[in-house]
Scaffold this motif. Structure first.
Motif, PDB file in Angstrom:
ATOM      1  N   ASP A 103       0.837  -1.200   0.000  1.00 23.55           N
ATOM      2  CA  ASP A 103       0.000   0.000   0.000  1.00 23.55           C
ATOM      3  C   ASP A 103       0.868   1.245   0.000  1.00 23.55           C
ATOM      4  OD1 ASP A 103      -1.932   1.919   0.258  1.00 23.55           O
ATOM      5  OD2 ASP A 103      -2.449   1.423   2.348  1.00 23.55           O
ATOM      6  N   LYS A 139       1.536   7.979   0.317  1.00 26.05           N
ATOM      7  CA  LYS A 139       1.948   8.040   1.721  1.00 26.05           C
ATOM      8  C   LYS A 139       3.324   8.683   1.834  1.00 26.05           C
ATOM      9  CE  LYS A 139      -0.333   3.817   3.393  1.00 26.05           C
ATOM     10  NZ  LYS A 139      -1.205   4.438   4.396  1.00 26.05           N
ATOM     11  N   ASP A 191      -5.797   6.425  -0.684  1.00 21.30           N
ATOM     12  CA  ASP A 191      -5.149   5.652   0.371  1.00 21.30           C
ATOM     13  C   ASP A 191      -6.177   4.932   1.249  1.00 21.30           C
ATOM     14  OD1 ASP A 191      -3.112   4.596   1.845  1.00 21.30           O
ATOM     15  OD2 ASP A 191      -2.648   6.434   2.950  1.00 21.30           O
ATOM     16  N   ALA A 192      -7.441   5.248   1.073  1.00 19.83           N
ATOM     17  CA  ALA A 192      -8.481   4.468   1.776  1.00 19.83           C
ATOM     18  C   ALA A 192      -8.949   3.384   0.810  1.00 19.83           C
ATOM     19  CB  ALA A 192      -9.623   5.382   2.215  1.00 19.83           C
TER      20      ALA A 192
END
Ligand code: BES
Ligand code: MN
Ligand code: ZN
Length: 503
Positions: free
Chosen positions: A272, A279, A349-350
């Protein structure tokens, strides 16, 4: 590690090391220790009388027997106060003792549960002791090529029983804890593997290997089939990566044909990066662990099949990378999920909740008795509950109660957070049915509320394992790194499930 159960006495066993446990502040030594002490000229009594060793939790001491016994040395471990003993302390104590034995480069260990008070059932005690030793000795070394001969490992454990009854109980308990520990090792191994060695395809291959077992069936759904089924939320996340996504289905049928299966869903993001909502670089490497939920549900099928539990259970793992490629999802994009409901992606990112949305809808096809999902879903859950506790949210009180019981028994702690109506507004979108993020408030909860939209009316519990999936420090029987959380909890939960009454 080889584990043997024998009927004998610790006094007769020829090994490198005996592990014996001791309770805090007890002047009377248990009979086994008294016997060892008598043979060894009172060294243990001396140590205790002088106050050098009090038996406080995880205290360790080493004694050499100078040939007074066939065993060379005795590692004594404190278990704290007798009245405060629980299975966690047993696991932790024996793990710490075994780790100490390994640090002394010793290979063969024997122990006995005879000094353990009888209010801990013998089968539970033996399970805790062997699990603690096995789990505590875990190490992840496949990428170390230098000085491999310096890697220390305990090779054999002998559980010594005084009588027939404890011998029979111990044999069965050792067998089941070995099966469970093997599945935990499997999970720790694949969670520890880096993203370049644990792609969605690699994860699918692990599931294929598990399916070599009796009563286990594997199905791997690829992108073109996903498209036909309308799994656009999962496909949306996969767009940013060149690695093909996989939807992994492992089915185990050990129960009656008529029993509806329980469905376990695990988040399988093999890396991720956050996607376009990238991120920060610091600690981004830890996001190789974002398939810990998926790993846990695969490991659970492995254990349940090896234990031959009389249950029907299915594991679903939506697996993909979340990367910011040229075709990646962009903030503002709208996806039509398999359920038909639309999702405005305000933060790429979700992504976990997006892939889980389709997996949870797919779970409905099994007319499931229950759905439990495990996911490293939110940093917010770590803020709320810390690093060692999973957040539990769900729709069914009985299911939650059963999971709490299993959590208490295994030490894989959960704590419930509410998913009341109050939180629904947070995920309403101006132009689609839902948006994939709320504001910063109650982040673990709004993620679960989002998931709940895709569950239908099946009994459902969501476990957010973002905190406990990975540890930066050693815990008593979980060395730093991947914890393997989920397997022991789910196996215990499934063991306790009574087959539904026949109608
Ligand atoms: N995989 C992460 C959550 C996570 C964080 C797991 C820390 C383990 C340790 C998840 O996909 C994520 O990025 N969540 C976001 C959600 C936010 C954008 C609403 C988060 O928690 O920051
Ligand atoms: Mn994310
Ligand atoms: Zn994630």
């Amino acid at each position: 590690m080889k584990i043997k159960v024998i009927k004998d006495s610790l006094l007769n066993i020829e090994v490198d090391t005996l592990i014996v446990s001791y309770f805090e502040d007890e002047k009377d030594m248990p009979p086994v220790i008294k016997a060892i002490d008598a043979k060894c000229g009172g060294i243990i009594k001396d140590m205790i009388d002088s106050g050098d060793f009090t038996g406080k939790l995880y205290e360790l001491s080493v004694h050499y027997t100078a040939k007074a016994l066939p065993a060379k040395r005795i590692v004594m471990v404190g278990l704290g106060k007798r009245t405060e003993l629980d299975l966690e302390k047993l696991r932790g104590g024996f793990s710490k003792a075994a780790q100490h034995v390994r640090s002394l480069k010793q290979k063969n260990v024997a122990t006995s549960i005879d000094p353990i008070p009888s209010d801990v059932p013998a089968d539970k005690a033996v399970e805790a002791v062997t699990e603690g030793i096995l789990l505590g000795l875990y190490q992840f070394t496949p990428y170390k090529t230098l000085d491999r001969d310096k890697i220390k490992d305990v090779e054999s454990l002998t559980i010594v029983c005084e009588d027939n009854k404890s011998y029979e109980i111990s044999k069965a308990a050792v067998k089941s804890s070995q099966i469970i520990a093997k599945a935990v090792y499997f999970v720790r191994d694949i969670v520890s593997r880096p993203g370049n060695n644990m792609t969605p395809t690699d994860l699918a291959n692990e599931a294929i290997k598990i399916a070599k077992r009796k009563n286990v069936k594997v199905t791997i759904i690829n992108a073109s089939e996903m498209k036909k089924m309308g799994m656009n939320a999962l496909l949306g996340v996969a767009r940013g990566s060149n690695e093909p996504p996989k939807f992994i289905i492992l089915e185990y049928y050990g129960g009656r044909k008529s029993d509806p299966a329980g469905v376990l869903v695990g988040k399988g993001i093999t890396f991720d990066s956050g996607g376009i909502s990238l991120k920060p670089a610091a600690k981004m490497d830890e996001m190789k662990t974002d398939m810990a939920g998926g790993a846990a549900v695969l490991g659970t099928i492995m254990a349940v099949a090896d234990l031959k539990l009389p249950v029907n259970v299915v594991a679903l793992v939506p697996a993909t990378e979340n990367l910011p490629g040229g075709r990646a999802l962009k903030p503002g994009d709208i996806l039509k999920s398999m359920s038909g409901q639309t999702i405005e992606v305000l933060n790429t990112d979700a992504e976990g909740r997006l892939i889980l949305a389709d997996a949870l809808s797919y779970a409905g096809k099994f007319k499931p008795a229950f759905i439990i999902d495990l996911a490293t879903l939110t940093g917010a859950c770590v803020v709320a509950l810390g690093n060692s506790v999973a957040g539990m949210m769900g729709t069914d009180d009985n299911l939650k109660e059963d999971i709490k019981k299993a959590a208490f028994a295994t030490g894989e702690k959960v704590w419930e957070l509410p998913i009341w109506e109050d939180y629904q507004d947070a995920i309403k979108s101006d132009i689609a049915d839902f948006k994939n993020v709320g504001n910063r408030d109650a982040g673990a909860i709004t993620a679960a509320v989002f998931l709940s939209q895709f569950v239908g009316d099946h009994p459902w519990v969501h476990l957010d394992i973002a905190g406990p999936a990975w540890s930066e420090k050693d815990r008593p029987y979980s060395p730093k790194g991947a914890s393997g959380i989920g397997v022991r909890l789910l196996v215990e939960f499934l063991r306790n499930r009574k087959p539904a009454a026949h109608k």
